[in-house]
Write an enzyme that holds these catalytic residues in place. Structure first.
Site, short mmCIF file in Angstrom:
data_model
loop_
_atom_site.label_atom_id
_atom_site.label_comp_id
_atom_site.label_asym_id
_atom_site.label_seq_id
_atom_site.Cartn_x
_atom_site.Cartn_y
_atom_site.Cartn_z
N ARG A 278 1.00 -1.29 0.07
CA ARG A 278 -0.12 0.41 0.02
C ARG A 278 1.45 0.94 -0.21
NH1 ARG A 278 -1.79 2.07 4.74
NH2 ARG A 278 -1.37 0.63 5.07
N HIS A 282 -3.09 4.27 5.12
CA HIS A 282 -4.30 3.26 4.72
C HIS A 282 -5.98 3.65 5.01
CE1 HIS A 282 -7.45 0.53 6.45
NE2 HIS A 282 -7.81 1.33 6.82
N TYR A 291 4.71 4.75 10.84
CA TYR A 291 5.17 3.77 11.27
C TYR A 291 5.86 3.33 10.38
CZ TYR A 291 0.67 3.30 8.48
OH TYR A 291 -0.42 3.95 7.54
#
Length: 394
Positions: A278, A282, A291
């Site tokens: 990805r 998100h 992260y």
């Protein structure tokens, strides 16, 4: 009792499944050439260009709508960026009558089926032409005519629903299947296991397509499971399984086509694990810098599935720099102009708040609706979009 005879041993014998190493199916290199020994699927020029144009359109739509969200014109958005090959390549291998049950990053599959930019915009802005009548948050698309089940927010609910729908298709015997998309994070939900077990026991024509993009929002795959990805779980249900390079559109097309054959012709459910990444956050509410590193993202940007397919098309003399420039300009203009039109359309009629649940609006709900209109008439400035609809009545 087990369904097969087990080999007998006379001393304790344990296994952790490490002997089952699932290979990754690849066809196309990043430079647009084929791997040695690989064979391109029987993909005609028109279909190949349709796939590529849909991939580019999805990328442009995602970029523009994320920008619109940042400008405050849209409340929420989720991008497919980096996963276009996994989604669109698989959708292209299906029959148009097959059912698609998506998660929330498969707008490319819907676009490939023929969902227009206008239809996307109407849903995103929840205007009077939105099929969902403004009741859903953005990116919760659906189209009955295109056999694309409306998106549901709760994670993984579409997976057992796909098994149930495919069971109906099996009974109907018309040669159709269901494909359901989900991420590796959703595969940690109980619904995943219930769905696969039922599908395997009942032998229904369903394809479970897991987009393993490395992260369940901010949780990396290494912290989600200790096993070798999601694919080995199929062994526990005696189900056909394949792992595919999710950034390789040719491999995704070929694998899904073969999976559909198993599902439709033999009622054998299939699990496909598409290994991808990805590239975007998100959602528009997420900040991936918290992260994962920019260096990690840069490595995957070098594996861009759109560029990979474009180079393959150019090698076949099916695409050129001029074609690319024209497509980019045309789609960017269409997305922008369509967005402006959709924003100007009024919201759905206020009455749609209480319709479509009962055949006739019950008295209690009708009474509440009249009270709502009275409240809006009393405070019209607080409800500018609904004030006009609330005129008249008690």
């Amino acid at each position: 009792m087990t369904t097969t005879k087990s080999r007998v041993v006379y001393t304790p014998s344990f296994t952790d499944g490490a002997e089952f190493r699932i290979p990754t199916f690849k066809v196309l290199k990043q430079d647009g050439s084929l791997y040695k020994g690989a064979k391109a699927p029987a993909l005609d020029k028109d279909t190949a260009l349709r796939i590529y144009r849909t991939m580019v359109t999805t990328r442009i739509l995602d970029e523009r709508m994320l920008a619109a969200q940042r400008q405050g014109r849209l409340s929420f958005y989720m991008q497919c960026t980096g996963e276009e090959a996994a989604v669109i390549g698989s959708a292209a291998a299906l029959d148009d009558a097959d059912m698609i049950m998506a998660q929330y990053r498969e707008q490319g599959a819907l676009a490939y089926r023929g969902f227009t930019i206008d239809e996307f915009m109407n849903q995103l802005f929840g205007n009077e032409l939105d099929y969902g009548k403004g009741r859903q948050m953005p990116v919760h698309y659906g189209s009955k005519k295109l056999n694309y089940m409306t998106i549901s927010s709760p994670l993984a609910t579409q997976i057992p629903q796909a098994t149930g729908y495919a069971y109906g298709q099996k009974l109907a015997g018309e040669g159709h299947c269901t494909i359901t998309y989900f991420g590796e994070g959703a595969a940690s939900e109980g619904d995943f296991h219930a769905a696969l077990n039922m599908a395997a026991v009942q032998r229904v024509p369903v394809i479970f397509l897991c987009r393993n993009n490395g992260y369940a929002i901010s949780t990396p795959a290494a912290e989600q499971f200790a096993a070798d990805g999601v694919a080995p779980r199929a062994y526990g249900y005696k189900m056909d399984v394949i792992r595919v390079d999710g950034n390789d559109v040719l491999a995704m097309y070929e694998a899904t086509k073969a999976a559909r054959s198993l599902a439709v012709e033999h009622n054998r459910p299939v699990l496909i694990e598409a290994m991808s990444y990805r590239l975007a956050a998100h959602s528009s509410s997420d900040d991936p810098s918290g992260y994962r590193s920019k260096d990690e993202e840069a490595v995957w940007r070098e594996k861009d599935p759109i560029l990979r397919m474009r180079l393959w098309l150019e090698r076949k003399k099916w695409w050129s720099e001029d074609d690319e420039k024209q497509l980019q300009e045309t789609m960017r203009r269409e997305v922008l102009e369509t967005m402006k039109r959709a924003q100007k359309r009024p919201p759905p009629p206020l009455e749609t708040l209480v319709t479509d649940v009962y055949d006739e609006v019950p008295p209690a709900l009708a009474e509440q609706f009249e009270k709502l209109k009275a409240h809006i008439r009393r405070y019209p400035d607080a409800y500018p979009k609904s004030a006009e609809h609330a005129k008249g009545g008690a």
